[in-house]
Design a protein around this motif. Sequence first.
Motif, PDB file in Angstrom:
ATOM      1  N   PRO A 111      90.060  25.886  40.919  1.00  0.00           N
ATOM      2  CA  PRO A 111      88.513  25.574  42.385  1.00  0.00           C
ATOM      3  C   PRO A 111      89.100  25.132  43.499  1.00  0.00           C
ATOM      4  CG  PRO A 111      87.979  24.020  40.539  1.00  0.00           C
ATOM      5  CD  PRO A 111      89.592  24.525  40.126  1.00  0.00           C
ATOM      6  N   ALA A 113      87.859  24.674  47.608  1.00  0.00           N
ATOM      7  CA  ALA A 113      87.187  25.631  48.723  1.00  0.00           C
ATOM      8  C   ALA A 113      88.044  25.821  49.877  1.00  0.00           C
ATOM      9  CB  ALA A 113      86.478  22.975  49.032  1.00  0.00           C
ATOM     10  N   GLN A 115      88.103  29.113  51.202  1.00  0.00           N
ATOM     11  CA  GLN A 115      89.415  29.950  50.793  1.00  0.00           C
ATOM     12  C   GLN A 115      89.104  31.185  51.772  1.00  0.00           C
ATOM     13  OE1 GLN A 115      89.752  31.458  46.780  1.00  0.00           O
ATOM     14  NE2 GLN A 115      89.268  29.181  45.890  1.00  0.00           N
ATOM     15  N   GLU A 123      87.597  34.230  48.414  1.00  0.00           N
ATOM     16  CA  GLU A 123      87.439  33.668  47.492  1.00  0.00           C
ATOM     17  C   GLU A 123      87.486  35.368  46.484  1.00  0.00           C
ATOM     18  OE1 GLU A 123      85.792  32.311  49.603  1.00  0.00           O
ATOM     19  OE2 GLU A 123      85.809  30.120  49.110  1.00  0.00           O
ATOM     20  N   LEU A 139      85.390  29.128  40.192  1.00  0.00           N
ATOM     21  CA  LEU A 139      84.830  28.980  42.035  1.00  0.00           C
ATOM     22  C   LEU A 139      84.700  27.495  41.821  1.00  0.00           C
ATOM     23  CD1 LEU A 139      84.087  31.014  44.268  1.00  0.00           C
ATOM     24  CD2 LEU A 139      81.729  31.548  43.341  1.00  0.00           C
ATOM     25  N   SER A 140      84.585  27.320  43.264  1.00  0.00           N
ATOM     26  CA  SER A 140      84.360  26.475  44.097  1.00  0.00           C
ATOM     27  C   SER A 140      82.802  26.372  44.100  1.00  0.00           C
ATOM     28  CB  SER A 140      85.460  25.746  44.669  1.00  0.00           C
ATOM     29  OG  SER A 140      84.703  24.287  45.301  1.00  0.00           O
ATOM     30  N   SER A 143      82.643  27.166  47.671  1.00  0.00           N
ATOM     31  CA  SER A 143      83.214  28.217  48.271  1.00  0.00           C
ATOM     32  C   SER A 143      82.615  28.846  49.716  1.00  0.00           C
ATOM     33  CB  SER A 143      83.376  29.513  47.512  1.00  0.00           C
ATOM     34  OG  SER A 143      81.647  29.216  47.071  1.00  0.00           O
ATOM     35  N   THR A 144      83.163  29.735  50.489  1.00  0.00           N
ATOM     36  CA  THR A 144      82.836  30.806  51.590  1.00  0.00           C
ATOM     37  C   THR A 144      82.413  31.935  50.743  1.00  0.00           C
ATOM     38  OG1 THR A 144      85.156  30.900  51.913  1.00  0.00           O
ATOM     39  CG2 THR A 144      84.133  29.579  53.562  1.00  0.00           C
ATOM     40  N   THR A 145      82.913  32.260  49.363  1.00  0.00           N
ATOM     41  CA  THR A 145      81.949  33.356  49.088  1.00  0.00           C
ATOM     42  C   THR A 145      80.812  32.996  47.780  1.00  0.00           C
ATOM     43  OG1 THR A 145      84.007  34.109  49.099  1.00  0.00           O
ATOM     44  CG2 THR A 145      82.454  36.005  47.716  1.00  0.00           C
TER      45      THR A 145
END
Length: 400
Positions: A111, A113, A115, A123, A139-140, A143-145
């Motif tokens: 993960p 952060a 992406q 992501e 997935l972090s 995340s930006t998704t």
Amino acid sequence: MPTPNLSGFSASLGGASRGVSKHCIFPFPCYITAMALVCVEDFEKKAAGQLEKNALDYYRSGAGEQFTLGLNREAFRRLRLRPRCLRDVSRLDISCHIFGEQMKWPLGIAPTAMQKMAHPEGEVANARAAGKAGSIFILSTLSTTSLEDLATGAPDTIKWFQLYIYKDRTITEKLVRRAEKANFKALVLTIDAPIFGHRRADVRNNFSLPSHLTLANFQGVKATGVGNAAMGASGINAYVSSQFDPTITWKDIAWLKGITHLPIVVKGVLTAEDAVLAQEFGCAGLIVSNHGARQIDTVPASIEALPEIVEAVGENLVVMLDGGIMQGNDIFKALALGAKTVFVGRPAVWGLAYNGQKGVEEMLSVLRKDFEITMALIGCQTLGDITSAMVAHESQYAKL
Ligand SMILES: Cc1cc2nc3c(=O)[nH]c(=O)nc-3n(C[C@H](O)[C@H](O)[C@H](O)COP(=O)(O)O)c2cc1C
């Protein structure tokens, strides 16, 4: 003479055919070839040329004076390979199973952060590439998704969700429910980040998430403009210290186990003592990791910490590793010392920044081919053929 099935090796060198000039002034065909990307460092260089300083520094930096950042790679070099010869390596099978899921090879994506700072598809592009390569994608939380959009965007990838425990436990619980609903297969609880490490570059840059992006798992959280260099906090640090619970202890693992049926993997274990606690508190696996050297400087390299952890719990827990994996040799060494699979963080970000999903696919293909070559040249057909005797610390040869 049989040839090892290094599937698609020529395809991975396909970059050499790019860049053919159509406007040659010479009277014979002139092929000016773009240099193929043949190792993770090549992707790193490409990414460095493409990323804004704020993002590049965020992705590449480690904590403090970055001693452990270098050590994560250096420690692999201190291990020597002991190849065995004449062992029919005409057919390689590097597939494996983790928690009942089949992976095409023992490497997944750790993960990382935010992406979408690396590429607009962030992501989703990274996870799709992982799926194509038969790898796990983690997935972090940061995340930006959102985890729902990731599930829709990369339905065929084996996905795990990385979790932090929030001061407000209902936030954590809601994330767990969403991960279960979106078909994530395991929860990866990061235990080495009760607060965030001191990353000097981020403080100097007063790092913050660009204004068009958000922490997508939390509507409206932008983590921008909240950094305060004078107070020693980067933008994301300020978010973390306001939200993450620094009081958490091993008892919170018991709480987490009580609210989910998913296997729990703890990430950030560096000692046998904590590995034993992970086992006692019912974790299914652990990731030996120093968070890419981003939390506390002068801790050991992950590969240095691996043997004591395998010795303590290797029979009972799925032991995995990340940190400093750059080539096939590194993957092999981690497996020889007892890891069941390894993960890469930054290398995937470099592939993503270079060329989105295709860039990550290309990076993974280069790593995979390199690992296959290592397997064949050390005399291993399957992962089960790898033994600890195939790796020795350099000190064993120091008498010469
Ligand atoms: C830019 C960046 C962001 C990261 N974000 C997270 C995160 O959100 N959660 C987490 O558990 N680990 C995070 N990590 C740590 C990685 O999961 C992983 O432990 C590390 O990158 C492995 O080292 P490598 O980059 O040398 O492969 C991050 C690492 C980097 C480089």
